[in-house]
Design a protein around this motif. Structure first.
Motif, PDB file in Angstrom:
ATOM      1  N   ALA A 189       0.837  -1.210   0.000  1.00 29.70           N
ATOM      2  CA  ALA A 189       0.000   0.000   0.000  1.00 29.70           C
ATOM      3  C   ALA A 189       0.866   1.252   0.000  1.00 29.70           C
ATOM      4  O   ALA A 189       0.571   2.227  -0.695  1.00 29.70           O
ATOM      5  CB  ALA A 189      -0.930  -0.005   1.203  1.00 29.70           C
ATOM      6  N   ARG A 190       1.958   1.236   0.784  1.00 28.58           N
ATOM      7  CA  ARG A 190       2.854   2.391   0.823  1.00 28.58           C
ATOM      8  C   ARG A 190       3.490   2.623  -0.534  1.00 28.58           C
ATOM      9  O   ARG A 190       3.592   3.745  -1.013  1.00 28.58           O
ATOM     10  CB  ARG A 190       3.940   2.196   1.875  1.00 28.58           C
ATOM     11  CG  ARG A 190       4.878   3.403   1.948  1.00 28.58           C
ATOM     12  CD  ARG A 190       6.265   3.064   2.431  1.00 28.58           C
ATOM     13  NE  ARG A 190       6.906   1.947   1.805  1.00 28.58           N
ATOM     14  CZ  ARG A 190       7.689   2.010   0.731  1.00 28.58           C
ATOM     15  NH1 ARG A 190       7.917   3.135   0.131  1.00 28.58           N
ATOM     16  NH2 ARG A 190       8.257   0.937   0.249  1.00 28.58           N
ATOM     17  N   THR A 191       3.894   1.569  -1.197  1.00 26.77           N
ATOM     18  CA  THR A 191       4.518   1.689  -2.510  1.00 26.77           C
ATOM     19  C   THR A 191       3.546   2.295  -3.510  1.00 26.77           C
ATOM     20  O   THR A 191       3.900   3.207  -4.253  1.00 26.77           O
ATOM     21  CB  THR A 191       5.011   0.312  -3.001  1.00 26.77           C
ATOM     22  OG1 THR A 191       5.972  -0.179  -2.074  1.00 26.77           O
ATOM     23  CG2 THR A 191       5.632   0.402  -4.384  1.00 26.77           C
ATOM     24  N   VAL A 192       2.312   1.825  -3.510  1.00 27.83           N
ATOM     25  CA  VAL A 192       1.303   2.357  -4.421  1.00 27.83           C
ATOM     26  C   VAL A 192       1.057   3.830  -4.132  1.00 27.83           C
ATOM     27  O   VAL A 192       0.988   4.656  -5.037  1.00 27.83           O
ATOM     28  CB  VAL A 192      -0.003   1.549  -4.323  1.00 27.83           C
ATOM     29  CG1 VAL A 192      -1.135   2.250  -5.060  1.00 27.83           C
ATOM     30  CG2 VAL A 192       0.204   0.148  -4.865  1.00 27.83           C
ATOM     31  N   LEU A 242       2.344   9.911  -6.156  1.00 29.61           N
ATOM     32  CA  LEU A 242       2.755  11.279  -5.889  1.00 29.61           C
ATOM     33  C   LEU A 242       3.259  11.922  -7.171  1.00 29.61           C
ATOM     34  O   LEU A 242       3.890  11.266  -8.002  1.00 29.61           O
ATOM     35  CB  LEU A 242       3.887  11.309  -4.851  1.00 29.61           C
ATOM     36  CG  LEU A 242       3.520  10.934  -3.430  1.00 29.61           C
ATOM     37  CD1 LEU A 242       4.779  10.856  -2.576  1.00 29.61           C
ATOM     38  CD2 LEU A 242       2.542  11.926  -2.835  1.00 29.61           C
ATOM     39  N   PRO A 243       2.994  13.224  -7.355  1.00 32.88           N
ATOM     40  CA  PRO A 243       3.502  13.871  -8.565  1.00 32.88           C
ATOM     41  C   PRO A 243       5.025  13.942  -8.543  1.00 32.88           C
ATOM     42  O   PRO A 243       5.631  14.055  -7.481  1.00 32.88           O
ATOM     43  CB  PRO A 243       2.889  15.280  -8.493  1.00 32.88           C
ATOM     44  CG  PRO A 243       2.553  15.490  -7.057  1.00 32.88           C
ATOM     45  CD  PRO A 243       2.280  14.123  -6.480  1.00 32.88           C
ATOM     46  N   THR A 244       5.623  13.854  -9.713  1.00 29.98           N
ATOM     47  CA  THR A 244       7.071  14.000  -9.794  1.00 29.98           C
ATOM     48  C   THR A 244       7.421  15.482  -9.791  1.00 29.98           C
ATOM     49  O   THR A 244       6.583  16.329 -10.086  1.00 29.98           O
ATOM     50  CB  THR A 244       7.635  13.332 -11.064  1.00 29.98           C
ATOM     51  OG1 THR A 244       6.994  13.912 -12.182  1.00 29.98           O
ATOM     52  CG2 THR A 244       7.407  11.833 -11.040  1.00 29.98           C
ATOM     53  N   VAL A 245       8.644  15.788  -9.473  1.00 33.93           N
ATOM     54  CA  VAL A 245       9.088  17.174  -9.392  1.00 33.93           C
ATOM     55  C   VAL A 245       9.652  17.596 -10.743  1.00 33.93           C
ATOM     56  O   VAL A 245      10.526  16.937 -11.290  1.00 33.93           O
ATOM     57  CB  VAL A 245      10.146  17.334  -8.282  1.00 33.93           C
ATOM     58  CG1 VAL A 245      10.665  18.756  -8.239  1.00 33.93           C
ATOM     59  CG2 VAL A 245       9.558  16.922  -6.946  1.00 33.93           C
ATOM     60  N   ASP A 272      17.554  11.820   0.496  1.00 34.19           N
ATOM     61  CA  ASP A 272      17.001  11.038   1.611  1.00 34.19           C
ATOM     62  C   ASP A 272      15.662  10.403   1.274  1.00 34.19           C
ATOM     63  O   ASP A 272      15.316   9.349   1.805  1.00 34.19           O
ATOM     64  CB  ASP A 272      16.816  11.935   2.847  1.00 34.19           C
ATOM     65  CG  ASP A 272      18.110  12.246   3.557  1.00 34.19           C
ATOM     66  OD1 ASP A 272      19.108  11.523   3.339  1.00 34.19           O
ATOM     67  OD2 ASP A 272      18.143  13.220   4.335  1.00 34.19           O
ATOM     68  N   TYR A 273      14.897  11.050   0.414  1.00 36.52           N
ATOM     69  CA  TYR A 273      13.559  10.580   0.024  1.00 36.52           C
ATOM     70  C   TYR A 273      13.485  10.477  -1.489  1.00 36.52           C
ATOM     71  O   TYR A 273      12.995  11.383  -2.159  1.00 36.52           O
ATOM     72  CB  TYR A 273      12.479  11.550   0.533  1.00 36.52           C
ATOM     73  CG  TYR A 273      12.297  11.534   2.025  1.00 36.52           C
ATOM     74  CD1 TYR A 273      11.289  10.776   2.612  1.00 36.52           C
ATOM     75  CD2 TYR A 273      13.129  12.276   2.856  1.00 36.52           C
ATOM     76  CE1 TYR A 273      11.115  10.754   3.989  1.00 36.52           C
ATOM     77  CE2 TYR A 273      12.968  12.266   4.232  1.00 36.52           C
ATOM     78  CZ  TYR A 273      11.963  11.509   4.786  1.00 36.52           C
ATOM     79  OH  TYR A 273      11.786  11.487   6.153  1.00 36.52           O
ATOM     80  N   PRO A 274      13.987   9.374  -2.055  1.00 40.07           N
ATOM     81  CA  PRO A 274      13.962   9.233  -3.518  1.00 40.07           C
ATOM     82  C   PRO A 274      12.523   9.254  -4.039  1.00 40.07           C
ATOM     83  O   PRO A 274      11.597   8.878  -3.326  1.00 40.07           O
ATOM     84  CB  PRO A 274      14.596   7.861  -3.758  1.00 40.07           C
ATOM     85  CG  PRO A 274      15.249   7.473  -2.489  1.00 40.07           C
ATOM     86  CD  PRO A 274      14.564   8.226  -1.388  1.00 40.07           C
ATOM     87  N   GLU A 275      12.348   9.693  -5.271  1.00 42.17           N
ATOM     88  CA  GLU A 275      11.014   9.713  -5.863  1.00 42.17           C
ATOM     89  C   GLU A 275      10.413   8.312  -5.795  1.00 42.17           C
ATOM     90  O   GLU A 275      11.060   7.328  -6.096  1.00 42.17           O
ATOM     91  CB  GLU A 275      11.094  10.181  -7.315  1.00 42.17           C
ATOM     92  CG  GLU A 275      11.646  11.575  -7.418  1.00 42.17           C
ATOM     93  CD  GLU A 275      10.771  12.487  -8.247  1.00 42.17           C
ATOM     94  OE1 GLU A 275       9.627  12.144  -8.541  1.00 42.17           O
ATOM     95  OE2 GLU A 275      11.271  13.561  -8.582  1.00 42.17           O
ATOM     96  N   GLY A 276       9.151   8.257  -5.372  1.00 44.73           N
ATOM     97  CA  GLY A 276       8.448   6.984  -5.296  1.00 44.73           C
ATOM     98  C   GLY A 276       8.699   6.206  -4.025  1.00 44.73           C
ATOM     99  O   GLY A 276       8.329   5.039  -3.930  1.00 44.73           O
TER     100      GLY A 276
END
Length: 88
Positions: free
Chosen positions: A10-13, A18-21, A62-66
């Motif tokens: 669920a977290r992965t989905v 989330l929108p990409t930057v 620290d927080y890679p996209e996705g």
């Protein structure tokens, strides 16, 4: 499937939606780490909670996209995210 596997799925989905930057977008006015703090929070996530970043590049280190915090030690996966504020 175990509850931990379901939570991780669920977290992965959620993170994939989330929108990409946009690289051409102006830098946010404020960027900080936000972790859900409860009895299931790992030590590393508790330590990064509230950390402020000056640039998106630093934050994405620290927080890679996705995904959540790259240092998370939880077998269920990280529930943290970045809070990104823009003027206007």
């Amino acid at each position: 499937m175990s509850i931990w596997a379901r939570l991780k799925q669920a977290r992965t989905v959620a993170h994939e939606e989330l929108p990409t930057v946009d690289a051409a977008a102006p830098e946010p006015t404020e960027i900080y780490a936000s972790e859900l703090l409860d009895e299931h929070t790992c030590r590393k996530c508790a330590e990064i909670d509230g950390h402020e970043y000056e640039t998106m590049a630093q934050a994405r280190g620290d927080y890679p996209e996705g995904g959540g915090y790259q240092g998370c030690e939880s077998e269920a996966g990280c529930r943290g995210t970045l809070v990104i504020m823009h003027e206007g």
